[in-house]
Design an enzyme around this catalytic site. Sequence first.
Site, PDB file in Angstrom:
ATOM      1  N   ASP A   1     -30.078   0.833 -39.239  1.00 61.01           N
ATOM      2  CA  ASP A   1     -29.492   1.004 -37.912  1.00 61.01           C
ATOM      3  C   ASP A   1     -28.884   2.376 -37.662  1.00 61.01           C
ATOM      4  OD1 ASP A   1     -27.617   0.395 -39.844  1.00 61.01           O
ATOM      5  OD2 ASP A   1     -26.459  -0.992 -38.619  1.00 61.01           O
TER       6      ASP A   1
ATOM      7  N   GLU B   1     -20.241   3.429 -47.560  1.00 62.68           N
ATOM      8  CA  GLU B   1     -19.071   2.729 -47.040  1.00 62.68           C
ATOM      9  C   GLU B   1     -17.793   3.544 -47.229  1.00 62.68           C
ATOM     10  OE1 GLU B   1     -19.028   0.195 -45.244  1.00 62.68           O
ATOM     11  OE2 GLU B   1     -20.890  -0.900 -45.588  1.00 62.68           O
TER      12      GLU B   1
ATOM     13  N   GLU C   1     -24.068 -13.671 -36.307  1.00 59.04           N
ATOM     14  CA  GLU C   1     -24.479 -12.484 -37.065  1.00 59.04           C
ATOM     15  C   GLU C   1     -25.939 -12.130 -36.779  1.00 59.04           C
ATOM     16  OE1 GLU C   1     -23.851  -9.446 -40.124  1.00 59.04           O
ATOM     17  OE2 GLU C   1     -22.664 -10.502 -38.624  1.00 59.04           O
TER      18      GLU C   1
ATOM     19  N   GLU D   1     -19.881  -3.998 -32.756  1.00 58.47           N
ATOM     20  CA  GLU D   1     -21.008  -3.349 -32.080  1.00 58.47           C
ATOM     21  C   GLU D   1     -21.095  -3.660 -30.590  1.00 58.47           C
ATOM     22  OE1 GLU D   1     -21.504  -2.774 -36.208  1.00 58.47           O
ATOM     23  OE2 GLU D   1     -21.235  -4.674 -35.136  1.00 58.47           O
TER      24      GLU D   1
END
EC number: 3.2.1.113
Length: 657
Positions: free
Chosen positions: A421, A288, A528, A557
């Site tokens: 992902d 992150e 979500e 996204e």
Amino acid sequence: MYPPPPAPAPHRDFISVTLSLGESYDNSKSRRRRSCWRKWKQLSRLQRNVILFVLGFLILCGFLYSLQVSDQWKALSGSRAEVEKMKLEVLPVLPAPQKESAEPEGFADILSQKRQRHLRRGPPHLQIRPPNTVSKDGMQDDAKEREAALGKAQQEENTQRTVISWRGAVIEPEQATEPPSKRAEASIKPLFLASRIWKEPAPPNERQKGVIEAFLHAWKGYQKFAWGHDELKPVSKTFSEWFGLGLTLIDALDTMWILGLKQEFKEARKWVSENLDFQKNVDVNLFESTIRILGGLLSAYHLSGDSLFLSKAEDFGNRLMPAFTTPSKIPYSDVNIGTGFAHSPQWTSDSTVAEVTSIQLEFRELSRLTGIKKFQEAVEEVTKHIHSLSGKKDGLVPMFINTNSGLFTHPGVFTLGARADSYYEYLLKQWIQGGKKETQLLEDYVRAIEGIKAHLLRQSQPRKLTFVGELAHGRFSAKMDHLVCFLPGTLALGVHHGLPADHMDLARALMETCYQMNQQMETGLSPEIAHFNMYPRADHKDVEVKPADRHNLLRPETVESLFYLYRVTKDRKYQDWGWEILQSFNKYTRVPSGGYSSINNVQNSHKPEPRDKMESFFVGETLKYLYLLFSDDLELLGLDTCVFNTEAHPLPIWSPA
């Protein structure tokens, strides 16, 4: 006469003898033991079972804890020497490609200001972890296990590997992108001027003005209630801390520049100069912090040409390097940027595959700009290691990897959602970043797309929406995270760079599905997680949402993929879909006093229930992609000029093809 009385019976003495078989009598100790046993036998069967269960549970917990302690000790073997070796280096930062007196336009007043001391903010309740040590035998066992697994994987690859071609182009043997040599370290210059990836755009159109207005509203709340802190809590008009490093501010630097908000950028730049100090005793998540802080600083440098951001990026990159001091070189998930102590989470010695394979763009670029090759070498060793591992399924990877052994854990579970992902995203983007020379990356990406088609792709009922599900030990689940909506954009980006045309067909189909995940909700915002109906049933929609999954976190996204689809196809319906989503954000997540809040219920337009949190990616990604989506200039941060990291920070392509 009476006869005389009989004589009395003779007196008899008795002697009692105890045979102890050589054991001495110890008063009452043996009696006490027999008494405890009798007490146990007197308990009911239920009572005895409860006691046995509790004892068994405690023994099991102790055993598991000992395994965890053993893992942690193994993981830290030899770490003292390596950490000392990698102690935060204070290396000279190479200047930006400009004259010393030259300054970015409009920044003369800031650059001339003297640096001021600041009051340091530290997150509450910081925990200092002392370094540990471990046995050498454990490391040797792990090394043997890794060597055997890698040897097996290499043997499999030698027998199965084929040359991939697309559109008649044959992939040549891999040409690695070499990190800068030691000889070049002293003379290397940043290869890209700000003008290479940035040019002043045309005045914003009406939809872009709508994005600017939304950003300014979000920024008003951040400036007023959370300035210099990580995240805004707009409903309660306060803030929350994660790392204590001004996360939202750094994430939004390049967004402000792209939107033309130069005054806001100047104010943020001043905070970075005077208040951003990485010498603090705090744990940060490697993934992150890399994509948000390191990526944000590198992008701000490329757009503005201001060497302050490159200097901060190098400092931060050095502080992240101890995360790579593991037996397997698979990095730990967390590192203390003040002490240099890196570690796994308390509950496991695993890292997620997405975390360790989605930091490469940033570290490679940092090496290219500074000439310090250790950044690129560390992440490329991870990439090569993952490439060689067994346990994949037609290019699909499990979600977890052990930092001690370097092997996949929890095998047989495959998803394109959380924890896996961006692995697929960065395969393609590294190939593009390096000038399309590293064919191993492309090979892994193309094979993974084929694996997705073979194992994870299904269609819903009744509208036959194409979606990507999950596979757990051979069992398919019709569950799709909103995170998976990055995929249509990534597929379109690949087609733009020459990959097969059928990837574009899949991109269009998945883009429709992601749009419907928004459109079929009462608020027009995606949940979500969505579950898809695969069987014809009366009164059933394609998209079904469970109560625990119906929140929306302002994620980017869907609009990210709309941006790529529009850039590649020039189909304006994708702009229209993005505009609808922006209007839904304004209607259901906007907080009057400033800021936007994630919501709990996308299925209730009357009571969406704000969650009182504005994630940094809303201003760092979501609004940025919307602004670029609505642009009439397709060369504004063009797809042949730059590549966006997974936090939407643009970085230059090294050798544009």
